[in-house]
Design an enzyme around this catalytic site. Structure first.
Site, PDB file in Angstrom:
ATOM      1  CE  LYS A 101      -4.210  -1.882   1.984  1.00  0.00           C
ATOM      2  NZ  LYS A 101      -3.857  -3.309   1.985  1.00  0.00           N
ATOM      3  CB  VAL A 149     -23.541   9.645  17.775  1.00  0.00           C
ATOM      4  CG1 VAL A 149     -24.414   9.994  18.974  1.00  0.00           C
ATOM      5  CG2 VAL A 149     -24.054  10.331  16.516  1.00  0.00           C
ATOM      6  CB  SER A 192      -4.718  16.688  22.923  1.00  0.00           C
ATOM      7  OG  SER A 192      -6.066  16.984  23.228  1.00  0.00           O
ATOM      8  NE  ARG A 206      -0.476  14.336  22.752  1.00  0.00           N
ATOM      9  CZ  ARG A 206      -1.746  13.931  22.611  1.00  0.00           C
ATOM     10  NH1 ARG A 206      -2.337  13.247  23.587  1.00  0.00           N
ATOM     11  NH2 ARG A 206      -2.407  14.185  21.505  1.00  0.00           N
ATOM     12  CG  ASP A 257     -12.001  14.057  25.293  1.00  0.00           C
ATOM     13  OD1 ASP A 257     -10.795  14.379  25.217  1.00  0.00           O
ATOM     14  OD2 ASP A 257     -12.376  12.884  25.463  1.00  0.00           O
ATOM     15  CG  ASP A 289     -14.208  11.075  29.369  1.00  0.00           C
ATOM     16  OD1 ASP A 289     -15.447  11.168  29.359  1.00  0.00           O
ATOM     17  OD2 ASP A 289     -13.547  10.536  28.463  1.00  0.00           O
TER      18      ASP A 289
HETATM   19  P1  8DG Z   1      -8.173  14.684  21.590  1.00  0.00           P
HETATM   20  O1  8DG Z   1      -9.065  14.398  22.755  1.00  0.00           O
HETATM   21  O2  8DG Z   1      -7.747  16.100  21.544  1.00  0.00           O
HETATM   22  O3  8DG Z   1      -8.771  14.246  20.318  1.00  0.00           O
HETATM   23  O4  8DG Z   1      -6.833  13.804  21.747  1.00  0.00           O
HETATM   24  P2  8DG Z   1      -6.342  12.903  22.962  1.00  0.00           P
HETATM   25  O5  8DG Z   1      -6.611  13.591  24.255  1.00  0.00           O
HETATM   26  O6  8DG Z   1      -4.945  12.524  22.678  1.00  0.00           O
HETATM   27  O7  8DG Z   1      -7.204  11.578  22.776  1.00  0.00           O
HETATM   28  P3  8DG Z   1      -8.314  10.849  23.676  1.00  0.00           P
HETATM   29  O8  8DG Z   1      -9.122  10.020  22.730  1.00  0.00           O
HETATM   30  O9  8DG Z   1      -9.073  11.807  24.528  1.00  0.00           O
HETATM   31  O10 8DG Z   1      -7.527   9.830  24.570  1.00  0.00           O
HETATM   32  C1  8DG Z   1      -6.744  10.260  25.648  1.00  0.00           C
HETATM   33  C2  8DG Z   1      -5.550   9.376  25.790  1.00  0.00           C
HETATM   34  O11 8DG Z   1      -5.899   8.016  26.115  1.00  0.00           O
HETATM   35  C3  8DG Z   1      -4.757   9.235  24.523  1.00  0.00           C
HETATM   36  O12 8DG Z   1      -3.952  10.365  24.284  1.00  0.00           O
HETATM   37  C4  8DG Z   1      -3.948   8.006  24.828  1.00  0.00           C
HETATM   38  C5  8DG Z   1      -4.886   7.150  25.642  1.00  0.00           C
HETATM   39  N1  8DG Z   1      -5.344   6.066  24.765  1.00  0.00           N
HETATM   40  C6  8DG Z   1      -4.555   5.037  24.301  1.00  0.00           C
HETATM   41  N2  8DG Z   1      -5.259   4.196  23.513  1.00  0.00           N
HETATM   42  C7  8DG Z   1      -6.479   4.717  23.419  1.00  0.00           C
HETATM   43  C8  8DG Z   1      -7.613   4.315  22.684  1.00  0.00           C
HETATM   44  O13 8DG Z   1      -7.620   3.303  21.989  1.00  0.00           O
HETATM   45  N3  8DG Z   1      -8.701   5.118  22.790  1.00  0.00           N
HETATM   46  C9  8DG Z   1      -8.680   6.240  23.539  1.00  0.00           C
HETATM   47  N4  8DG Z   1      -9.788   6.993  23.576  1.00  0.00           N
HETATM   48  N5  8DG Z   1      -7.619   6.623  24.253  1.00  0.00           N
HETATM   49  C10 8DG Z   1      -6.536   5.886  24.199  1.00  0.00           C
HETATM   50  O14 8DG Z   1      -3.372   4.930  24.564  1.00  0.00           O
HETATM   51 CA    CA Z   2      -8.720  14.061  24.924  1.00  0.00          CA
HETATM   52 CA    CA Z   3     -10.936  11.305  26.081  1.00  0.00          CA
END
Ligand code: 8DG
Ligand code: CA
Ligand code: CA
Length: 340
Positions: free
Chosen positions: A78, A109, A186, A189, A196, A261
């Site tokens: 790929k 959703v 995030s 980070r 969220d 959360d």
């Molecule tokens: P975002 O919310 O701004 O989109 O990004 P995020 O904060 O990095 O992602 P998140 O979906 O809210 O998940 C928070 C952390 O949970 C993620 O940075 C790393 C950890 N995590 C894993 N594997 C998984 C997974 O399969 N699903 C989710 N939701 N979180 C995971 O290491």
């Molecule tokens: Ca998040």
């Molecule tokens: Ca989350």
């Protein structure tokens, strides 16, 4: 398959030299999860994306990529197709597939997983509008997810999370000054906006050994959620257990509703949780792979050495995030350096 491994040097540079390929692989992963419900393929694509994301340079061909752990002949092919034609036919076809697109939409959703999304699509429900006319088919969580569908799609600016963090700190510390609170994900980070708000909380009185029984009423998390409801921050509950709250919040009545959360962690598992929920998902995968190469297994709860028979031993005591990196001989990365 070659046994060339991702080295320490390649991890945490903060640059993803293979971002476009990763994007394609993650989209294929989503397709396997949502439409085919093939979790093995989903995991395989995610793993391949994580390996490429932490590779210290751009791979020049499928053959070169296939030397990396987790990248087999099919993914290599790929990559070659993408390099040669600038696109991937499989993905083009997925984009054209109405059923797949509808499943992805409904699975967006909160509370609707791939299986539910598929059964809705099979019943002829393919849009958010149609879903709104079929509330009886949805659980409480899914109904709230739908109610705020548009709001939950919107990213949350960092400044807004800061304000929400201040409110959480104020009310939770009023409840008990010994609560420790970390907003992970995030936001931790350093990202300018987040999907969220991932809140982790612990308390010195709550350890894994002294863990409260599930049946015991008036748990700490319920108290926390109650004060945050009283002050008007939390508007809805998607789900509430002894250790995990999923819900909605807003700064004031005119603000956009946000996904919040809250996880209550025992103190002895707090730093493994903070590390895990800070992510990124791909960073976690790279770090876990590195840990295994150094004789340890890490997850969101603990760090365990792997014995000579390959079975994990007792969890080692952890008092900080840095200690986890030390145990697995992985140079410490600040949260802002974990963005891939
Ligand atoms: P975002 O919310 O701004 O989109 O990004 P995020 O904060 O990095 O992602 P998140 O979906 O809210 O998940 C928070 C952390 O949970 C993620 O940075 C790393 C950890 N995590 C894993 N594997 C998984 C997974 O399969 N699903 C989710 N939701 N979180 C995971 O290491
Ligand atoms: Ca998040
Ligand atoms: Ca989350």
């Amino acid at each position: 398959m070659s046994n060339k491994k991702v080295t320490v040097d390649s991890i945490g540079t903060g640059v993803n030299y293979n971002k476009d390929i990763c994007g394609i692989l993650l989209e294929l992963a989503e397709y396997e999860r949502n439409t085919n419900r093939n979790i093995f393929k989903y995991e395989a694509y995610k793993k391949a994306a994580a390996v490429l994301a932490s590779h210290p340079r751009r791979v020049s061909s499928g053959a070169e990529a296939s030397k990396l752990k987790g990248i087999g002949a099919k993914i290599a092919k790929k990559i070659d197709e993408f390099y040669e034609t600038g696109k991937l036919e499989k993905l083009e076809n997925i984009h054209k597939d109405d059923r797949s697109q509808a499943i992805n939409l409904l699975a967006g959703v909160s509370g609707i997983g791939p299986a539910k999304a598929q059964s809705l699509v099979d019943e002829g429900i393919t849009t958010i509008e149609q879903l709104r006319k079929n509330l009886d088919k949805l659980t409480h969580h899914q109904q709230i997810g739908l109610k705020y569908y548009e709001d939950f799609q919107k990213k949350i600016p960092r400044e807004e999370i800061k304000e929400i963090e201040t409110i959480i700190r104020k009310h939770v510390s009023e409840l008990d000054k010994d609560f420790v609170i970390t907003i992970c994900g995030s936001y931790r980070r350093g990202k300018p906006e987040s999907g969220d708000i991932d809140t982790l909380i612990t308390h010195p009185s709550y350890t894994n050994t002294k863990k409260r029984k599930k049946s015991e009423p008036g748990g700490l998390l319920t108290k926390i959620v109650d004060v945050l409801k009283e002050c008007g921050l939390i508007t809805d509950t998607l789900s509430l257990g002894e250790t995990k709250f999923m819900g909605a919040c807003r700064l004031n009545p005119n603000s956009i509703t946000r996904r919040l959360d809250i996880r209550l962690l025992p103190q002895d598992q707090y730093y493994c949780g903070v590390l895990y929920f800070t992510g990124s998902d791909m960073f976690n995968k790279a770090m876990r792979a590195h840990a295994l190469e150094h004789g340890h297994t890490i997850n969101e709860y603990c760090v365990r050495p792997i014995g000579s028979l390959g079975t994990p031993g007792e969890a080692v005591p952890i008092h900080s995030e840095e200690e986890i990196f030390e145990y697995i001989q992985f140079p410490y990365k600040k949260p802002e350096e974990r963005n891939y």
